[in-house]
Design an enzyme around this catalytic site. Structure first.
Site, PDB file in Angstrom:
ATOM      1  N   SER A 174       1.777  -7.281  -0.852  1.00 35.03           N
ATOM      2  CA  SER A 174       2.480  -8.274  -0.033  1.00 35.03           C
ATOM      3  C   SER A 174       1.743  -9.607   0.045  1.00 35.03           C
ATOM      4  O   SER A 174       2.316 -10.599   0.479  1.00 35.03           O
ATOM      5  CB  SER A 174       2.801  -7.727   1.351  1.00 35.03           C
ATOM      6  OG  SER A 174       1.684  -7.750   2.197  1.00 35.03           O
TER       7      SER A 174
ATOM      8  N   THR B  62       0.824  -1.217   0.000  1.00 34.39           N
ATOM      9  CA  THR B  62       0.000   0.000   0.000  1.00 34.39           C
ATOM     10  C   THR B  62       0.856   1.264   0.000  1.00 34.39           C
ATOM     11  O   THR B  62       0.491   2.273  -0.603  1.00 34.39           O
ATOM     12  CB  THR B  62      -0.949  -0.014   1.225  1.00 34.39           C
ATOM     13  OG1 THR B  62      -1.833  -1.124   1.070  1.00 34.39           O
ATOM     14  CG2 THR B  62      -1.763   1.249   1.346  1.00 34.39           C
TER      15      THR B  62
ATOM     16  N   THR C   1       1.789  -4.378   4.274  1.00 33.93           N
ATOM     17  CA  THR C   1       1.675  -4.737   5.695  1.00 33.93           C
ATOM     18  C   THR C   1       1.071  -6.126   5.926  1.00 33.93           C
ATOM     19  O   THR C   1       1.226  -6.686   6.999  1.00 33.93           O
ATOM     20  CB  THR C   1       0.826  -3.693   6.449  1.00 33.93           C
ATOM     21  OG1 THR C   1      -0.487  -3.664   5.868  1.00 33.93           O
ATOM     22  CG2 THR C   1       1.451  -2.322   6.397  1.00 33.93           C
ATOM     23  N   ASP C   2       0.379  -6.667   4.905  1.00 32.69           N
ATOM     24  CA  ASP C   2      -0.322  -7.938   5.146  1.00 32.69           C
ATOM     25  C   ASP C   2       0.617  -9.089   5.516  1.00 32.69           C
ATOM     26  O   ASP C   2       0.267  -9.944   6.330  1.00 32.69           O
ATOM     27  CB  ASP C   2      -1.164  -8.321   3.920  1.00 32.69           C
ATOM     28  CG  ASP C   2      -2.423  -7.468   3.799  1.00 32.69           C
ATOM     29  OD1 ASP C   2      -2.731  -6.722   4.747  1.00 32.69           O
ATOM     30  OD2 ASP C   2      -3.108  -7.559   2.765  1.00 32.69           O
TER      31      ASP C   2
HETATM   32  N1  ASP Z   1      -2.713  -5.277   0.856  1.00 34.15           N
HETATM   33  C1  ASP Z   1      -1.608  -4.433   1.198  1.00 34.15           C
HETATM   34  C2  ASP Z   1      -0.326  -5.226   1.101  1.00 34.15           C
HETATM   35  O1  ASP Z   1       0.030  -5.919   2.018  1.00 34.15           O
HETATM   36  C3  ASP Z   1      -1.778  -3.901   2.562  1.00 34.15           C
HETATM   37  C4  ASP Z   1      -0.741  -2.905   2.966  1.00 34.15           C
HETATM   38  O2  ASP Z   1       0.317  -2.789   2.404  1.00 34.15           O
HETATM   39  O3  ASP Z   1      -1.004  -2.203   3.964  1.00 34.15           O
HETATM   40  O4  ASP Z   1       0.327  -5.170   0.084  1.00 34.15           O
END
Ligand code: ASP
Length: 320
Positions: free
Chosen positions: A53, A12, A84-85
């Site tokens: 991710s 993200t 973050t995932d």
């Molecule tokens: N879906 C995103 C990822 O992990 C979530 C994020 O980055 O906060 O790529």
């Protein structure tokens, strides 16, 4: 002047919101246009991937690992941006396999680059500040988000969308970042790292629930998996039929690792009846200390890749 290696991987933090509200990656990572007034830093930027991710696999983690082996000869610190995932998994993998003395700091964002209150640039800058700080050396891989510093060993994503998503339920943040200071709150116990060559292991993670039977576990025992992690109930317990499923897995010489499905605390053998932790351990299941299911999976993978004996694998999973 400190030399910092920046590895962008996507997530993200590298995405933008489209007119219809959907968040997605573009051709260019917006972080490449970021400019910080950090006179003391010489930044080397590499866009190693640009993917969400959820698309990160252990093979990507291995590529990051391979890029970072020996990075302490060339750089004074590393910052990795990541979705973050699965950030906690990549940070844990690198932490368990690298053993670098320079700061290695991972960060991400919960809001994409053009959203109101976007947290990406702020987190990126904070991660750079942490990586530039001498106090951040020899602390393993750190995760910096929302003015907190977490150890890869303890950190987990606790909220789907909140910017304060990362927490270390067992230990608390290892440090905090203020406007002017970086404050470390405690030192981590020393940890053993292992090298890794291959990640080609099939290790599912299964979550236990009330009424879970042993069918799925017995089926998996026949599929040639390399190991399995079970997020068991409470301190590490299962229902009776699920316990028979564990016995089937162990009879097929498949390592079974037990963690807890609870967010906080550690799994340890307490109850001595069919499905209780004491009997699961007597049957041959290994309890993993501190780590959650997704991290225990990586630990088992690293242990298998190092061909650890049952005793050494047990020690590796017990220590934190
Ligand atoms: N879906 C995103 C990822 O992990 C979530 C994020 O980055 O906060 O790529």
């Amino acid at each position: 002047m400190k030399k910092i290696l920046i590895l962008h991987t996507g997530g993200t933090i590298a995405m933008a919101e489209a007119a219809d509200g959907g968040v997605l990656p573009g051709e260019q990572n917006p972080l490449n246009a970021a400019h910080f007034d950090l006179a003391e830093a010489d930044l080397t930027v590499e866009n190693i991937f640009n993917i969400p991710s959820e698309h990160i696999t252990p093979s990507h983690m291995l590529r990051l690992h391979d890029r970072l082996v020996g990075a302490d000869q060339e750089f004074d610190g590393v910052v990795i941006t990541h979705g973050t995932d699965t950030l906690e998994e990549t940070s844990f993998f690198l932490d368990a396999t690298l053993g670098l003395t320079i700061p290695v700091v991972m960060t991400g964002a919960m809001r994409s680059s053009n959203e109101l209150g976007a947290d990406g640039l702020y987190n990126f800058q904070t991660a750079l500040r942490v990586a530039l700080d001498e106090q951040s050396r020899q602390r393993g891989v750190l995760v910096v988000m929302n003015d907190e510093i977490h150890a890869a060993r303890f950190v987990t994503k606790t909220h789907t969308t909140n910017v304060a998503t990362f927490a270390s339920p067992i230990a608390g943040p290892v440090g905090i970042v203020t406007k002017k200071k970086i404050l470390y709150l405690y030192d981590l116990p020393a940890e053993k790292t292992y090298p890794v060559q291959s990640v080609a292991y099939n290790i599912p993670v299964i979550k236990a629930y009330a009424g879970m039977d042993g069918r799925l576990l017995k089926l998996l025992a026949e599929t040639g998996i390399n190991g399995i992690v079970i997020e068991a109930l409470g301190a590490g317990n299962l229902g009776e039929d699920a316990a028979r499923g564990v016995q089937a897995l162990l009879a097929a010489a498949i390592p079974v690792v037990i963690v807890s499905r609870s967010l906080n605390g550690i799994a340890e053998p307490v109850y001595d009846y069919l499905g209780g932790g004491v009997q699961l351990e007597k049957d041959g299941a290994i309890f993993a200390t501190v780590v959650n299911g997704q991290k225990a999976r990586l630990k088992l993978l690293i242990g298998l890749d190092n061909q650890l004996s049952q005793a050494a694998l047990t020690n590796f999973l017990h220590e934190f």
